[in-house]
Design a protein around this motif. Structure first.
Motif, PDB file in Angstrom:
ATOM      1  N   ARG A  81       0.817  -1.209   0.000  1.00 56.41           N
ATOM      2  CA  ARG A  81       0.000   0.000   0.000  1.00 56.41           C
ATOM      3  C   ARG A  81       0.856   1.266   0.000  1.00 56.41           C
ATOM      4  O   ARG A  81       2.032   1.259   0.361  1.00 56.41           O
ATOM      5  N   ILE A  99     -13.642   1.147   6.397  1.00 54.75           N
ATOM      6  CA  ILE A  99     -13.015   1.890   5.307  1.00 54.75           C
ATOM      7  C   ILE A  99     -12.463   0.923   4.266  1.00 54.75           C
ATOM      8  O   ILE A  99     -12.049  -0.191   4.593  1.00 54.75           O
ATOM      9  N   VAL A 100     -12.511   1.345   3.008  1.00 56.04           N
ATOM     10  CA  VAL A 100     -11.811   0.656   1.931  1.00 56.04           C
ATOM     11  C   VAL A 100     -10.611   1.507   1.555  1.00 56.04           C
ATOM     12  O   VAL A 100     -10.728   2.725   1.381  1.00 56.04           O
ATOM     13  N   LYS A 101      -9.463   0.874   1.448  1.00 56.63           N
ATOM     14  CA  LYS A 101      -8.259   1.562   0.983  1.00 56.63           C
ATOM     15  C   LYS A 101      -7.758   0.816  -0.246  1.00 56.63           C
ATOM     16  O   LYS A 101      -7.742  -0.419  -0.274  1.00 56.63           O
ATOM     17  N   SER A 102      -7.357   1.566  -1.258  1.00 51.95           N
ATOM     18  CA  SER A 102      -6.894   0.921  -2.478  1.00 51.95           C
ATOM     19  C   SER A 102      -5.787   1.747  -3.112  1.00 51.95           C
ATOM     20  O   SER A 102      -5.564   2.912  -2.766  1.00 51.95           O
ATOM     21  N   LYS A 103      -5.128   1.118  -4.055  1.00 51.63           N
ATOM     22  CA  LYS A 103      -4.065   1.778  -4.804  1.00 51.63           C
ATOM     23  C   LYS A 103      -4.317   1.521  -6.285  1.00 51.63           C
ATOM     24  O   LYS A 103      -4.446   0.366  -6.702  1.00 51.63           O
ATOM     25  N   GLU A 109      -3.988   6.786  -4.377  1.00 53.24           N
ATOM     26  CA  GLU A 109      -4.725   6.047  -3.357  1.00 53.24           C
ATOM     27  C   GLU A 109      -6.192   6.434  -3.485  1.00 53.24           C
ATOM     28  O   GLU A 109      -6.513   7.615  -3.669  1.00 53.24           O
ATOM     29  N   GLY A 129     -10.167   5.601  -1.704  1.00 56.65           N
ATOM     30  CA  GLY A 129     -10.822   4.921  -0.596  1.00 56.65           C
ATOM     31  C   GLY A 129     -12.211   5.445  -0.323  1.00 56.65           C
ATOM     32  O   GLY A 129     -12.668   6.429  -0.925  1.00 56.65           O
ATOM     33  N   ALA A 185     -14.637   5.850   3.289  1.00 60.40           N
ATOM     34  CA  ALA A 185     -14.769   5.665   4.734  1.00 60.40           C
ATOM     35  C   ALA A 185     -16.204   5.920   5.163  1.00 60.40           C
ATOM     36  O   ALA A 185     -16.784   6.962   4.832  1.00 60.40           O
ATOM     37  N   PHE A 233     -17.968   0.491  -2.734  1.00 64.19           N
ATOM     38  CA  PHE A 233     -16.752   1.159  -3.200  1.00 64.19           C
ATOM     39  C   PHE A 233     -16.551   0.932  -4.698  1.00 64.19           C
ATOM     40  O   PHE A 233     -16.250   1.873  -5.454  1.00 64.19           O
ATOM     41  N   VAL A 238      -6.865  -3.608  -3.219  1.00 63.58           N
ATOM     42  CA  VAL A 238      -8.130  -3.149  -2.645  1.00 63.58           C
ATOM     43  C   VAL A 238      -8.362  -3.954  -1.372  1.00 63.58           C
ATOM     44  O   VAL A 238      -8.358  -5.186  -1.406  1.00 63.58           O
ATOM     45  N   ALA A 288     -10.654  -4.002   2.523  1.00 67.22           N
ATOM     46  CA  ALA A 288     -11.590  -3.447   3.499  1.00 67.22           C
ATOM     47  C   ALA A 288     -10.983  -3.625   4.880  1.00 67.22           C
ATOM     48  O   ALA A 288     -10.534  -4.711   5.242  1.00 67.22           O
TER      49      ALA A 288
END
Length: 398
Positions: free
Chosen positions: A42, A177-181, A224, A226, A228, A251, A273, A275
């Motif tokens: 990430r 939260i979803v975090k992605s690149k 990035e 995301g 939230a 998302f 990706v 969660a």
């Protein structure tokens, strides 16, 4: 084996605490369930603070930075159209690769009196006379082991296993939260971009709780991205928080159907990706859930969504608690004195009156007031648009 300190979790808090304690001659055990510190692909972002130079070495963050910006853009909720709120925060946010940052920490660990156990997982705490005296853990080979220490620092992330075993309730503190690149994205400015998603504003998810999406440009065309869930507002409005599957589905739809986000990501592809949860509800005041244990980092709450405040606060709080504990060790003489009621009260008061805690609490309180006003009081897209100018002024002050 008996240690001065055990750190359960080798994130920024655990690593910072162990490094600073070991530099002062303390023997530390650092337990991390991942097999490597730098596995995660990430990206991350933060604002520079002196603690970074102190722990990692002067100039290290400058060498890791791949992009920086002072600009933040807030986009109005759908279906209304309004000019984005554009703010210059003056202090730049620096983007970097997580695995490179972890490698910088690992270089500092080498040569210090830190027993680093990778691929090991804490499964419980050990107790004696109502005081936590150490931990039980599964070693990398699956065998069960235990270790004792004067103090156990629970730096094992949001929803800390140690915290939960000692009765800590993370409801309302952790936000889904979803975090992605993403790579190959298109954006016309390097600024951080936030998208207001109040209840009912997404036709593809009309019953989804209020949320905030974000897109942080990085080097080249990477970013990035995301989403939230604003858990505090959602719970006040009577929503149940979504599970990871629902969160990921919404998302995905947001990246494809939100007119601004979808345009930026039309030709983009996701490298990662996930969660997860972020403790954005605010810092806990009671971070000693039981004698013998101190909660650190995400386990103690507080991540502010823009600018990596959680990373910095984790490191600064770890420094504070290590120095405080070393001072208390010298005063106490015996372990039972270290964790007496009066000692716990004195340490808690020292923490809650510290500049670190008061700064973090002020940011969290200001953030909560702002988001409560937007997502709970105004609540709908129409009402938010009516107050768009007022929101712009409030965000500029904040």
């Amino acid at each position: 084996m008996i240690y001065d300190f055990i750190f359960a979790g080798a994130g920024p808090a655990g690593l910072t605490g162990a490094i600073l304690a070991a530099r002062q001659g303390k023997r530390c055990l650092l337990i991390e369930k991942k097999s490597s510190l730098d596995l995660h692909p990430r990206g991350e972002t933060l604002r520079h603070r002196p603690i970074l130079d102190e722990v990692l070495g002067e100039g290290v963050m400058a060498s890791l930075t791949i992009a920086s910006t002072t600009m933040i853009e807030y986009f109005a909720p759908l279906p209304h159209e309004a000019d984005p709120i554009i703010l210059d925060m003056k202090v730049p946010n620096h983007s970097f690769e997580w695995h490179e940052w972890m490698q910088a920490f690992q270089k500092q660990v080498q040569g210090l009196s830190i027993d680093l156990k990778l691929g090991a997982e804490v499964i419980d705490v050990t107790k004696e006379s109502g005081r936590v005296t150490g931990v039980k853990y599964l070693d990398a080979d699956g065998s069960e082991a235990s270790a004792a220490a004067d103090a156990v620092f629970a730096s094992d992330g949001h929803g800390s296993l140690i915290g939960r075993k000692l009765g800590v309730d993370y409801t309302g503190i952790n936000y889904p939260i979803v975090k992605s690149k993403f790579g190959n994205a298109r954006f016309d400015s390097p600024g951080f971009k936030f998208f207001f998603l109040p209840e009912g504003s997404m036709d593809f998810a009309p019953d989804f709780p209020p949320a905030l999406a974000f897109l942080f440009p990085r080097e080249g065309s990477s970013c990035e991205v995301g989403l939230a869930v604003m858990a505090r507002a959602a719970l006040k409005l009577g929503y149940e928080l979504p599970d990871p599957e629902e969160l990921l589905q919404v998302f995905e739809q947001a990246t494809k159907r939100h007119p601004v986000m979808s345009n930026m990501l039309a030709e983009a592809s996701a490298d990662l990706v996930e969660a997860t949860m972020l403790p954005m509800g605010g810092p806990m005041e009671e971070v000693i859930p039981q004698a013998g244990v101190v909660l650190l980092g995400d386990a103690a709450g507080f991540v502010e969504i823009s600018g990596g405040s959680g990373l910095i606060s984790s490191m600064e709080s770890a420094k504070f608690w290590v120095n405080l504990m070393i001072g208390q060790q010298a005063k106490a003489g015996k372990q039972e004195n270290l964790w007496s009621k009066s000692s716990i009260q004195a340490m808690t008061e020292a923490y809650t009156s510290s500049g670190i805690f008061r700064h973090n609490k002020a940011i969290a309180d200001g953030s909560n007031v702002s988001w409560d006003y937007v997502f709970t009081n105004l609540r709908t897209s129409q009402n938010i648009i009516k107050k768009w100018g007022l929101i712009a002024n409030a965000l500029d002050i904040f």
